[in-house]
Design a protein around this motif. Sequence first.
Motif, PDB file in Angstrom:
ATOM      1  N   ASP A 245       0.908  -1.605  -0.143  1.00  7.94           N
ATOM      2  CA  ASP A 245       0.565   0.306  -0.135  1.00  7.94           C
ATOM      3  C   ASP A 245       0.438   1.430  -0.031  1.00  7.94           C
ATOM      4  O   ASP A 245       0.688   2.217  -0.641  1.00  7.94           O
ATOM      5  N   HIS A 248       2.813   1.848  -2.876  1.00 11.22           N
ATOM      6  CA  HIS A 248       1.855   1.644  -4.253  1.00 11.22           C
ATOM      7  C   HIS A 248       1.974   3.662  -4.313  1.00 11.22           C
ATOM      8  O   HIS A 248       2.217   4.143  -5.374  1.00 11.22           O
ATOM      9  N   LYS A 249       1.744   3.700  -2.798  1.00 14.98           N
ATOM     10  CA  LYS A 249       1.749   5.755  -2.774  1.00 14.98           C
ATOM     11  C   LYS A 249       2.978   5.618  -3.886  1.00 14.98           C
ATOM     12  O   LYS A 249       3.031   6.782  -4.112  1.00 14.98           O
ATOM     13  N   ARG A 279      -1.822  -4.666  -5.313  1.00 16.92           N
ATOM     14  CA  ARG A 279      -2.886  -4.456  -4.629  1.00 16.92           C
ATOM     15  C   ARG A 279      -3.468  -4.054  -4.815  1.00 16.92           C
ATOM     16  O   ARG A 279      -4.520  -4.872  -4.553  1.00 16.92           O
ATOM     17  N   GLY A 284      -1.826  -5.467  -0.510  1.00 16.90           N
ATOM     18  CA  GLY A 284      -2.325  -4.366  -0.126  1.00 16.90           C
ATOM     19  C   GLY A 284      -1.241  -4.176   1.288  1.00 16.90           C
ATOM     20  O   GLY A 284      -0.111  -3.660   1.960  1.00 16.90           O
ATOM     21  N   SER A 285      -2.088  -4.916   2.068  1.00 15.93           N
ATOM     22  CA  SER A 285      -1.002  -5.366   3.497  1.00 15.93           C
ATOM     23  C   SER A 285       0.416  -5.916   3.832  1.00 15.93           C
ATOM     24  O   SER A 285       0.750  -6.196   4.683  1.00 15.93           O
TER      25      SER A 285
END
Length: 303
Positions: A245, A248-249, A279, A284-285
């Motif tokens: 996550d 990705h950001k 993701r 994502g985690s």
Amino acid sequence: MTVNTSPPGAVKKIGFIGLGIMGSHMAANLIRAGYDVTGYDVVPASVDRLLQAGGKPAPSIAEAVAGAEVVITMLPDSPQVSEVVLGPGGVLESAAPGVLLVDMSSIAPETSIAVATAGTEKGVRVLDAPVSGGEQGAIKASLSIMVGGSAEDFAAAQPVFEHLGRTIVHVGGHGAGQTVKAANQLMVAGIIALVSEAIVLLEASGVDGERALEVLAGGLAGNRILDLKSESMLARRFEPGFRIDLHHKDMGIALASARAAGVSLPVTGVVAQLVAAARATGHGSDDHSALLTVIEQLSGRSA
């Protein structure tokens, strides 16, 4: 690490906001170095960890900042930094003039510049100082710290940085630290993608992955991803040291920075899509090394 009851320089009291995977270990290292650390986080368990490490919990941002000479923020993204620093009851509203605010989050360069501008209007000195090294780097105080802001403020923060990292470099003015972090993150994601492709190729060809990666790590293909993550990747263990996550950001920040600079980063664009796919498929985690699962799926080799 031995306790130093007289920290170097003038700084004695630090306010620490953001006690997650990275921040909790960083705050603990500062406590062990002899600093008086008061911390705040929205997650009660994170504040409990600070208390167990010898720090002082604060029920609000304002109380974490009160009396601090240095305030460190370690938050997930630009919106959280803007809220915590610029919002009502935030750092700039609560800090005394002359306080040094060190934002160690990984955020957009323009957010760091906006925070620095607002800080100047309030008489608060500001540095952007994102880090690289993941959870293990935070635990071992071996982080790389890339710092944007004035040379004078960098010098003032240096004694604190020395208890958090090993490679500490002033890279330019406000926002420069974040640009360097964006470059770091695109490289890390790209290397993870290539290591993943190597693993898929080796295993599909019937080659022992452990032995193959051992020899690759000793040659020109050697890299920190192989050193730190090859064993867990081969075992398909993706406990988060740095979550998909968040990466990705960061890839979004890298692409936005490229657009702002007017440059093309074609490989980064492809890798960003692979991270986005990880993701989107429920990882994502997981640790960013879970990018391996996407490469496996593209090859029809997923479990």
